[in-house]
Design a protein around this motif. Structure first.
Motif, PDB file in Angstrom:
ATOM      1  N   ARG A  98       0.836  -1.169   0.170  1.00 31.87           N
ATOM      2  CA  ARG A  98      -0.007  -0.052   0.040  1.00 31.87           C
ATOM      3  C   ARG A  98       0.804   1.237  -0.063  1.00 31.87           C
ATOM      4  N   GLY A  99       1.827   1.263   0.813  1.00 33.50           N
ATOM      5  CA  GLY A  99       2.820   2.429   0.917  1.00 33.50           C
ATOM      6  C   GLY A  99       3.511   2.464  -0.387  1.00 33.50           C
ATOM      7  N   ALA A 100       3.857   1.498  -1.138  1.00 30.77           N
ATOM      8  CA  ALA A 100       4.543   1.614  -2.547  1.00 30.77           C
ATOM      9  C   ALA A 100       3.734   2.237  -3.604  1.00 30.77           C
ATOM     10  N   MET A 101       2.320   1.832  -3.684  1.00 30.80           N
ATOM     11  CA  MET A 101       1.262   2.092  -4.661  1.00 30.80           C
ATOM     12  C   MET A 101       0.945   3.604  -4.054  1.00 30.80           C
ATOM     13  N   VAL A 102       0.942   4.109  -2.996  1.00 26.45           N
ATOM     14  CA  VAL A 102       0.471   5.555  -2.843  1.00 26.45           C
ATOM     15  C   VAL A 102       1.801   6.277  -3.211  1.00 26.45           C
ATOM     16  N   LYS A 103       2.999   5.957  -2.785  1.00 30.84           N
ATOM     17  CA  LYS A 103       4.274   6.760  -3.676  1.00 30.84           C
ATOM     18  C   LYS A 103       4.268   6.737  -5.125  1.00 30.84           C
ATOM     19  N   ARG A 104       3.953   5.672  -5.451  1.00 31.67           N
ATOM     20  CA  ARG A 104       3.621   5.807  -6.995  1.00 31.67           C
ATOM     21  C   ARG A 104       3.202   6.801  -7.801  1.00 31.67           C
ATOM     22  N   ARG A 106       2.040   9.476  -5.811  1.00 28.68           N
ATOM     23  CA  ARG A 106       2.507  10.691  -5.018  1.00 28.68           C
ATOM     24  C   ARG A 106       3.700  10.658  -4.353  1.00 28.68           C
ATOM     25  N   PRO A 107       4.742  10.851  -4.969  1.00 31.86           N
ATOM     26  CA  PRO A 107       6.029  10.682  -4.617  1.00 31.86           C
ATOM     27  C   PRO A 107       6.343  11.590  -3.490  1.00 31.86           C
ATOM     28  N   ASP A 108       5.491  12.565  -3.141  1.00 33.24           N
ATOM     29  CA  ASP A 108       5.788  13.723  -2.224  1.00 33.24           C
ATOM     30  C   ASP A 108       5.212  13.268  -0.785  1.00 33.24           C
ATOM     31  N   LEU A 109       4.295  12.375  -0.819  1.00 29.85           N
ATOM     32  CA  LEU A 109       3.557  11.919   0.529  1.00 29.85           C
ATOM     33  C   LEU A 109       4.788  11.239   1.218  1.00 29.85           C
ATOM     34  N   SER A 110       4.507  11.458   2.578  1.00 28.25           N
ATOM     35  CA  SER A 110       5.412  10.529   3.421  1.00 28.25           C
ATOM     36  C   SER A 110       4.638   9.398   3.995  1.00 28.25           C
ATOM     37  N   ILE A 111       5.347   8.282   4.090  1.00 25.96           N
ATOM     38  CA  ILE A 111       4.838   6.944   4.446  1.00 25.96           C
ATOM     39  C   ILE A 111       5.266   6.599   5.995  1.00 25.96           C
ATOM     40  N   ILE A 112       4.647   6.536   6.866  1.00 22.09           N
ATOM     41  CA  ILE A 112       5.025   6.054   8.055  1.00 22.09           C
ATOM     42  C   ILE A 112       4.140   4.731   8.871  1.00 22.09           C
ATOM     43  N   LEU A 113       4.619   3.975   9.482  1.00 20.06           N
ATOM     44  CA  LEU A 113       4.382   2.770  10.004  1.00 20.06           C
ATOM     45  C   LEU A 113       3.141   2.925  10.929  1.00 20.06           C
ATOM     46  N   LEU A 114       2.187   2.027  10.517  1.00 15.16           N
ATOM     47  CA  LEU A 114       0.956   2.453  11.296  1.00 15.16           C
ATOM     48  C   LEU A 114       0.464   0.887  11.798  1.00 15.16           C
ATOM     49  N   ARG A 115       0.874   0.366  12.939  1.00 16.34           N
ATOM     50  CA  ARG A 115       0.363  -0.888  13.138  1.00 16.34           C
ATOM     51  C   ARG A 115      -0.727  -0.914  14.372  1.00 16.34           C
ATOM     52  N   ASP A 205       9.151 -15.877  -5.075  1.00 18.25           N
ATOM     53  CA  ASP A 205       9.451 -15.790  -3.707  1.00 18.25           C
ATOM     54  C   ASP A 205       8.951 -14.679  -2.856  1.00 18.25           C
ATOM     55  N   GLY A 206       7.815 -14.151  -3.115  1.00 21.18           N
ATOM     56  CA  GLY A 206       7.174 -12.997  -2.547  1.00 21.18           C
ATOM     57  C   GLY A 206       6.868 -13.052  -0.982  1.00 21.18           C
ATOM     58  N   SER A 207       7.214 -12.049  -0.183  1.00 19.24           N
ATOM     59  CA  SER A 207       7.283 -12.122   1.104  1.00 19.24           C
ATOM     60  C   SER A 207       6.666 -10.734   1.580  1.00 19.24           C
ATOM     61  N   CYS A 208       6.717 -10.602   3.018  1.00 17.34           N
ATOM     62  CA  CYS A 208       6.453  -9.024   3.457  1.00 17.34           C
ATOM     63  C   CYS A 208       7.388  -8.284   2.987  1.00 17.34           C
ATOM     64  N   LYS A 209       8.526  -8.475   2.552  1.00 24.17           N
ATOM     65  CA  LYS A 209       9.857  -7.646   2.311  1.00 24.17           C
ATOM     66  C   LYS A 209       9.508  -7.157   0.858  1.00 24.17           C
ATOM     67  N   THR A 210       8.383  -7.480  -0.005  1.00 22.95           N
ATOM     68  CA  THR A 210       8.511  -7.089  -1.214  1.00 22.95           C
ATOM     69  C   THR A 210       6.957  -6.707  -1.574  1.00 22.95           C
ATOM     70  N   PRO A 211       6.869  -5.242  -2.129  1.00 20.51           N
ATOM     71  CA  PRO A 211       5.602  -4.778  -2.364  1.00 20.51           C
ATOM     72  C   PRO A 211       5.025  -5.513  -3.644  1.00 20.51           C
ATOM     73  N   GLY A 234       7.930   3.240  -4.696  1.00 20.66           N
ATOM     74  CA  GLY A 234       6.975   3.404  -6.042  1.00 20.66           C
ATOM     75  C   GLY A 234       7.695   4.090  -7.278  1.00 20.66           C
ATOM     76  N   SER A 235       8.996   3.863  -7.252  1.00 16.87           N
ATOM     77  CA  SER A 235       9.868   4.509  -8.537  1.00 16.87           C
ATOM     78  C   SER A 235       9.817   3.779  -9.461  1.00 16.87           C
ATOM     79  N   GLU A 236       9.698   2.421  -9.182  1.00 16.58           N
ATOM     80  CA  GLU A 236       9.769   1.411 -10.570  1.00 16.58           C
ATOM     81  C   GLU A 236       8.563   0.249 -10.304  1.00 16.58           C
ATOM     82  N   VAL A 237       7.890   0.441 -11.404  1.00 19.48           N
ATOM     83  CA  VAL A 237       6.464  -0.741 -11.397  1.00 19.48           C
ATOM     84  C   VAL A 237       6.372  -1.894 -12.435  1.00 19.48           C
ATOM     85  N   PHE A 238       6.476  -2.926 -12.413  1.00 19.34           N
ATOM     86  CA  PHE A 238       6.312  -3.778 -13.446  1.00 19.34           C
ATOM     87  C   PHE A 238       4.805  -4.531 -13.334  1.00 19.34           C
ATOM     88  N   GLU A 239       4.082  -4.734 -14.227  1.00 19.64           N
ATOM     89  CA  GLU A 239       2.904  -5.444 -14.136  1.00 19.64           C
ATOM     90  C   GLU A 239       2.556  -6.085 -15.184  1.00 19.64           C
TER      91      GLU A 239
END
Length: 271
Positions: A98-104, A106-115, A205-211, A234-239
């Motif tokens: 979600r953070g990476a897709m938001v940054k894709r 809006r690169p200007d937005l700040s993403i912080i941890l919310l648990r 080999d997707g995990s929590c470490k990979t958007p 969000g700077s590089e995207v492959f679909e």
């Protein structure tokens, strides 16, 4: 008679850092796997997106309940979409995807941890700790909190996590009694979708470490599959997107995974 046994997992207890730094998806399944292996419980209930692609040898996925809405909910008192937030606004999320897709967008937005649980996150939003957050619509619906969503994000723009909205049931390998007990409530269409999504994750080999986002559904007699892999910023995207016969759902996911893996830079999964 069914006895409900509540088991607290390591993933539930960790709220001060991203799960990617603490061990990944297995943090939500380890204690339940142990209880199954010991015979303390016969069936374990999971959010399907928390199930690792590789399970212990004695644990099997029995199937899935009918899937809820797979989309992400956007929650903010300031804007109904990330594109409408003020410059430099703060978005809180525990999800790298979600953070990476938001940054894709809006690169200007700040993403912080919310648990924390859903109500804890909503309380932090209400207190002004963040300007917006994103949560699974399925979870809000199950908690009767759907009205808290400011808007529902288009799944084509915000591809969900693999397994999002689905409840998976696991049991001991070869436990015919548990298989027979759960069979009447399992959903074949959800099973086909998850077969494709999990096969895709396995190849990457997707995990929590990979958007990573992956979503499959039945349409016109076919399985339709779409997926996305992003840099955390969000700077590089492959679909990729494919469709095929339901009988080849897992093969479809594998093919999509190979397609993307062949296009990714060599350092893409280095963290």
């Amino acid at each position: 008679m069914i006895e409900i046994v509540v088991i607290k997992t390591t993933g539930d207890a960790i709220v001060d850092r991203p799960l990617s730094e603490a061990g990944g998806k297995g943090l939500f399944t380890k204690e339940l796997d142990i209880a199954l292996s010991r015979g303390d419980v016969d069936i374990a209930v999971h959010s399907a997106k928390d199930l690792p692609t590789l399970l212990p040898d004695d644990i099997a996925i029995l199937g899935y309940l009918p899937r809820e809405d797979v989309r992400d909910a956007w929650i903010s008192p300031h804007a109904d979409h990330p594109l409408k937030l003020r410059p430099g606004a703060v978005v809180g999320t525990a999800s790298l995807r979600r953070g990476a897709m938001v940054k894709r967008l809006r690169p200007d937005l700040s993403i912080i941890l919310l648990r924390g649980n859903v109500e804890t996150r909503l309380a932090k939003l209400a207190a002004g700790d963040v300007d917006a957050t994103l949560l699974a619509l399925a979870g809000l619906k199950r908690l009767k909190l759907e009205s808290r969503a400011t808007s529902i994000l288009d799944q084509a723009e915000f591809i969900p996590a693999a397994g999002q909205g689905a409840i998976g049931l696991t049991g001991r390998v070869g436990d015919r009694a548990s298989e027979a007990f759960t069979a009447p409530i399992l959903d074949a269409a959800t099973g086909l979708a998850l077969a494709a999504e999990r096969a895709f994750l396995h190849v990457l080999d997707g995990s929590c470490k990979t958007p990573i986002g992956a979503n499959a559904w039945l349409e016109g007699g076919d399985v339709v599959f779409q997926a996305i892999v992003l840099r955390p910023d969000g700077s590089e995207v492959f679909e990729t997107a494919l469709r095929g016969a339901p009988s080849a759902a897992a093969a479809l996911g594998e093919a999509a995974g190979r397609d993307l893996r062949g296009r990714l830079p060599a350092d893409f999964f280095l963290v």
